[in-house]
Design a protein around this motif. Structure first.
Motif, PDB file in Angstrom:
ATOM      1  N   ARG A 113       0.848  -1.197   0.000  1.00  0.00           N
ATOM      2  CA  ARG A 113       0.000   0.000   0.000  1.00  0.00           C
ATOM      3  C   ARG A 113       0.882   1.245   0.000  1.00  0.00           C
ATOM      4  NH1 ARG A 113      -2.651   0.507   5.211  1.00  0.00           N
ATOM      5  NH2 ARG A 113      -1.628   2.484   5.576  1.00  0.00           N
ATOM      6  N   ARG A 114       0.332   2.303  -0.580  1.00  0.00           N
ATOM      7  CA  ARG A 114       1.015   3.603  -0.575  1.00  0.00           C
ATOM      8  C   ARG A 114      -0.013   4.683  -0.266  1.00  0.00           C
ATOM      9  NH1 ARG A 114       5.057   4.959  -4.513  1.00  0.00           N
ATOM     10  NH2 ARG A 114       3.462   6.261  -5.451  1.00  0.00           N
ATOM     11  N   ASP A 115       0.368   5.643   0.546  1.00  0.00           N
ATOM     12  CA  ASP A 115      -0.494   6.774   0.853  1.00  0.00           C
ATOM     13  C   ASP A 115       0.333   8.045   0.755  1.00  0.00           C
ATOM     14  OD1 ASP A 115      -3.096   5.542   1.746  1.00  0.00           O
ATOM     15  OD2 ASP A 115      -1.730   4.541   3.132  1.00  0.00           O
ATOM     16  N   GLU A 116      -0.198   9.023   0.044  1.00  0.00           N
ATOM     17  CA  GLU A 116       0.515  10.310  -0.112  1.00  0.00           C
ATOM     18  C   GLU A 116       0.715  10.987   1.242  1.00  0.00           C
ATOM     19  OE1 GLU A 116       2.525  13.188  -2.066  1.00  0.00           O
ATOM     20  OE2 GLU A 116       1.407  11.812  -3.312  1.00  0.00           O
ATOM     21  N   ALA A 117      -0.357  11.055   2.052  1.00  0.00           N
ATOM     22  CA  ALA A 117      -0.265  11.711   3.356  1.00  0.00           C
ATOM     23  C   ALA A 117      -1.379  11.188   4.255  1.00  0.00           C
ATOM     24  CB  ALA A 117      -0.380  13.222   3.208  1.00  0.00           C
ATOM     25  N   ILE A 118      -1.009  10.802   5.488  1.00  0.00           N
ATOM     26  CA  ILE A 118      -1.974  10.304   6.478  1.00  0.00           C
ATOM     27  C   ILE A 118      -1.450  10.640   7.873  1.00  0.00           C
ATOM     28  CG2 ILE A 118      -2.832   8.400   5.038  1.00  0.00           C
ATOM     29  CD1 ILE A 118      -1.050   6.493   6.680  1.00  0.00           C
ATOM     30  N   PRO A 119      -2.279  10.489   8.906  1.00  0.00           N
ATOM     31  CA  PRO A 119      -1.739  10.607  10.265  1.00  0.00           C
ATOM     32  C   PRO A 119      -0.943   9.337  10.603  1.00  0.00           C
ATOM     33  CG  PRO A 119      -4.141  10.869  10.237  1.00  0.00           C
ATOM     34  CD  PRO A 119      -3.723  10.415   8.880  1.00  0.00           C
ATOM     35  N   GLY A 120       0.220   9.505  11.221  1.00  0.00           N
ATOM     36  CA  GLY A 120       1.015   8.354  11.626  1.00  0.00           C
ATOM     37  C   GLY A 120       0.408   7.666  12.831  1.00  0.00           C
TER      38      GLY A 120
END
Length: 187
Positions: A113-120
């Motif tokens: 999976r890849r996410d550009e921006a999320i909360p860690g």
């Protein structure tokens, strides 16, 4: 005559400035464009043994072919691609990575999976998230960069598997590691 020369130079400088700041120009507005994989310039090893302090050698027994190698003991990533001549491989980039509270087991994985921006998982906003494993306890292992540049606290109570990179290094992994790219974790 000198006044006309000065005026002409000022006009040329103005147009050069305008062309450089044009919105359709890559990197305009102060935001760097992502570097495509084919444009990543390989790190240069030293002339003595193929490695140095800034570009240590790829760990032995770390697989072959296109892959991401993560060393638990060195706390470092290597992005490995085929050599341009098709004979062998080359390290495109290597850099430090910072572990969280739980390490993945050594072994072969792949990007899931890849996410550009999320909360860690520690609550810090992260970007360029590249996930490669989730263990039986539900701990998610992946590489990311904190937007604020902070590092994880390996002594924290929460069990997290985030492996942090610097915001300067994370775009290279983001461009390199598509879903399915092998990730080799070595001791």
């Amino acid at each position: 005559m000198a006044a006309l020369t000065v005026l002409a130079l000022a006009v040329v400088a103005f147009f050069a400035y305008q062309a450089n700041a044009a919105p359709d120009r890559p990197g305009a507005g102060g935001k760097p464009d992502p570097t495509p994989v084919e444009e990543i310039v390989p790190d240069k090893p030293s002339e003595t043994d193929g490695a140095d302090d800034e570009n240590p050698a790829l760990p032995p027994d770390s697989g072959d072919g296109v892959r991401v190698v993560y060393s638990l003991s060195a706390q470092r990533l290597w992005l490995v691609a085929e050599a341009p001549d098709g004979l062998g491989e080359e390290v495109l980039h290597t850099y430090p990575a910072h572990r969280s509270t739980v390490d993945p087991e050594p072994g072969a994985y792949q990007v899931t999976r890849r996410d550009e921006a999320i909360p860690g998982s520690d609550g810090v906003p992260i970007q360029h998230v590249v996930v490669f494993h989730s263990d039986d306890e539900g701990i998610v292992f992946g590489f990311s960069a904190a937007v604020d540049g902070s590092l994880p606290d390996p002594s924290a109570q929460a069990r997290t598997g985030g492996i942090r990179q610097s915001p300067e290094d994370s775009p290279q992994l983001w461009e390199f590691a598509e879903v399915g790219t092998p990730v080799i974790v070595v001791p």
